[in-house]
Design a protein around this motif. Sequence first.
Motif, short mmCIF file in Angstrom:
data_model
loop_
_atom_site.label_atom_id
_atom_site.label_comp_id
_atom_site.label_asym_id
_atom_site.label_seq_id
_atom_site.Cartn_x
_atom_site.Cartn_y
_atom_site.Cartn_z
N GLY A 58 -6.69 -4.94 -7.48
CA GLY A 58 -5.61 -5.65 -8.16
C GLY A 58 -4.39 -5.84 -7.27
O GLY A 58 -4.20 -5.14 -6.26
N VAL A 59 -3.57 -6.79 -7.67
CA VAL A 59 -2.34 -7.12 -6.95
C VAL A 59 -1.18 -6.29 -7.51
O VAL A 59 -1.06 -6.11 -8.71
CB VAL A 59 -2.05 -8.63 -7.13
CG1 VAL A 59 -0.59 -8.96 -6.86
CG2 VAL A 59 -2.97 -9.44 -6.23
N VAL A 60 -0.35 -5.77 -6.62
CA VAL A 60 0.87 -5.08 -7.01
C VAL A 60 2.06 -5.88 -6.48
O VAL A 60 2.12 -6.18 -5.28
CB VAL A 60 0.91 -3.64 -6.45
CG1 VAL A 60 2.21 -2.94 -6.83
CG2 VAL A 60 -0.30 -2.86 -6.95
N LEU A 61 2.96 -6.25 -7.36
CA LEU A 61 4.11 -7.07 -6.94
C LEU A 61 5.18 -6.19 -6.30
O LEU A 61 5.58 -5.17 -6.86
CB LEU A 61 4.69 -7.81 -8.14
CG LEU A 61 3.80 -8.90 -8.73
CD1 LEU A 61 4.52 -9.59 -9.90
CD2 LEU A 61 3.39 -9.93 -7.68
N HIS A 62 5.65 -6.62 -5.14
CA HIS A 62 6.73 -5.93 -4.44
C HIS A 62 8.04 -6.48 -4.98
O HIS A 62 8.37 -7.65 -4.78
CB HIS A 62 6.61 -6.21 -2.94
CG HIS A 62 7.54 -5.39 -2.12
ND1 HIS A 62 8.91 -5.54 -2.14
CD2 HIS A 62 7.30 -4.37 -1.26
CE1 HIS A 62 9.46 -4.67 -1.32
NE2 HIS A 62 8.51 -3.94 -0.77
N PRO A 63 8.82 -5.64 -5.68
CA PRO A 63 10.04 -6.18 -6.31
C PRO A 63 11.07 -6.61 -5.26
O PRO A 63 11.34 -5.87 -4.32
CB PRO A 63 10.58 -4.99 -7.13
CG PRO A 63 9.50 -3.97 -7.13
CD PRO A 63 8.66 -4.20 -5.92
N HIS A 64 11.61 -7.76 -5.46
CA HIS A 64 12.57 -8.34 -4.53
C HIS A 64 13.77 -7.41 -4.35
O HIS A 64 14.36 -6.95 -5.32
CB HIS A 64 13.04 -9.69 -5.09
CG HIS A 64 13.98 -10.39 -4.18
ND1 HIS A 64 13.56 -10.99 -3.01
CD2 HIS A 64 15.32 -10.56 -4.24
CE1 HIS A 64 14.61 -11.51 -2.40
NE2 HIS A 64 15.69 -11.27 -3.12
N GLY A 65 14.09 -7.13 -3.10
CA GLY A 65 15.29 -6.33 -2.80
C GLY A 65 15.15 -4.84 -3.06
O GLY A 65 16.14 -4.11 -3.03
N GLU A 66 13.93 -4.39 -3.33
CA GLU A 66 13.72 -2.96 -3.58
C GLU A 66 12.73 -2.41 -2.55
O GLU A 66 12.06 -3.17 -1.86
CB GLU A 66 13.11 -2.74 -4.97
CG GLU A 66 13.90 -3.31 -6.11
CD GLU A 66 14.88 -2.31 -6.72
OE1 GLU A 66 15.06 -1.21 -6.13
OE2 GLU A 66 15.47 -2.63 -7.77
N ARG A 67 12.64 -1.07 -2.48
CA ARG A 67 11.60 -0.44 -1.68
C ARG A 67 10.45 -0.06 -2.61
O ARG A 67 10.67 0.32 -3.76
CB ARG A 67 12.15 0.81 -0.99
CG ARG A 67 13.14 0.48 0.12
CD ARG A 67 13.90 1.72 0.55
NE ARG A 67 12.99 2.77 0.99
CZ ARG A 67 13.30 4.07 1.05
NH1 ARG A 67 14.51 4.47 0.67
NH2 ARG A 67 12.42 4.95 1.46
N VAL A 195 5.76 0.30 1.60
CA VAL A 195 4.84 -0.79 1.90
C VAL A 195 5.54 -2.13 1.68
O VAL A 195 6.58 -2.19 1.01
CB VAL A 195 3.53 -0.70 1.08
CG1 VAL A 195 2.72 0.52 1.49
CG2 VAL A 195 3.82 -0.68 -0.42
N GLN A 196 4.97 -3.16 2.30
CA GLN A 196 5.60 -4.48 2.33
C GLN A 196 4.66 -5.54 1.77
O GLN A 196 3.44 -5.34 1.79
CB GLN A 196 5.95 -4.86 3.78
CG GLN A 196 6.78 -3.82 4.52
CD GLN A 196 8.10 -3.49 3.85
OE1 GLN A 196 8.65 -4.33 3.14
NE2 GLN A 196 8.60 -2.27 4.04
N PRO A 197 5.20 -6.66 1.34
CA PRO A 197 4.32 -7.76 0.92
C PRO A 197 3.33 -8.10 2.03
O PRO A 197 3.70 -8.11 3.21
CB PRO A 197 5.31 -8.92 0.68
CG PRO A 197 6.61 -8.25 0.36
CD PRO A 197 6.63 -6.99 1.19
#
Lengths: 218, 218
Positions: A58-67, A195-197
């Motif tokens: 599954g995909v996990v969304l990296h929240p904008h501006g957060e770690r 982790v990063q996009p």
Amino acid sequence: MSRALHDLANGTLFGVALNYQGLLNQRIAEFEQAPYQKPPVKPVLFIKTPNTRNSHDGVVLHPHGERLQPGPALGVVIGKSASRVSVESALEHVAGYTIVNEFSLPEDSYYRPAVKAKCRDGFCALGPELVPHDQVANPHQLDLKLFVNGELRQQNSTTNFVRGIPQLIAEISEFMTLHEGDVLITGTPEGRVDVQPGDTVEVEISGLGRLVNHIVAE
Amino acid sequence: MSRALHDLANGTLFGVALNYQGLLNQRIAEFEQAPYQKPPVKPVLFIKTPNTRNSHDGVVLHPHGERLQPGPALGVVIGKSASRVSVESALEHVAGYTIVNEFSLPEDSYYRPAVKAKCRDGFCALGPELVPHDQVANPHQLDLKLFVNGELRQQNSTTNFVRGIPQLIAEISEFMTLHEGDVLITGTPEGRVDVQPGDTVEVEISGLGRLVNHIVAE
């Protein structure tokens, strides 16, 4: 997620914080300050709400501006309701084990994890399989590894649990009933990484396989 | 619990801490100390797990050797999934309202309520009815009363919310999806009281009826 896992692990997701000895040792100084002034004497629990459920691949969304940090953990799936069970009989209430990747935003305080840091949509991947209790020789002797883009970034062993599985089940079921399908997320070790996009994140636990997730920009 | 309430409020129970102005004011000094050093800037959430569900006329067990406090609150039942909704459109996602009695063990720190204090079996009564959104003239102008053995012990009004319902829905749905059937427990006012085995506890909210529960020794 496999059919068996989906059917058998459909209850409440209970997280246990600070359950690796190395992590607890790092935090001892913080607990000795206000407002607590002592380390926790009972398991520190948090909840991963149903909207956090995610699965193998599954995909996990990296929240904008957060770690964003993955949280490799052994998941214990309850097979039979447990209310005030003893340490000795606790494992009779376990259906089996699975891999959990319990994603979080990093927090300054570990004492009581915030819903906001733990409960974003898709922040709790489980899978790929439920391995029955009797097929795991010793759940307190499993190697746990986190890979990011194929590179080993975190490694520990369930031998380093602060509280073993029977003690967790006994102490939690003292004040709340654990139901069939509930999952105990037994803790993430020290050394969490960002982790990063674009990253592929894999958690491997000996005998339980490998849980893969893909980080994508929000 | 009425059939409609049971069918329509079967999701996750989200508690909001510190949502009455009087309670927040009492706690400001505490927040200005370590480790937080400022009051919370976002809603402080906690979860009432599924094992806490209880209903009108249900029994609540008084844990041996502990203090037990009822928590009168307005419950907002979500009718339509909400993800990143605006304040302006938030109320379109509300199915209706019910009474909640959110029982807790008292805690020294309000910042992040502990699972152990909030999630004992039967610690969240809901009912008796779900009153549809369009039958409540103004959910921010409801009187809320707690009676113990017929005596009025706590009284407040939803006019004193720190965050109104649209703001709560907007701020929470910014980071997690609220689903149909989820319930927002909009907060308990200051002045919580202790109850004892044998007590009858009633929460009355104007237009929503009266939720009755019976305290019994564990």
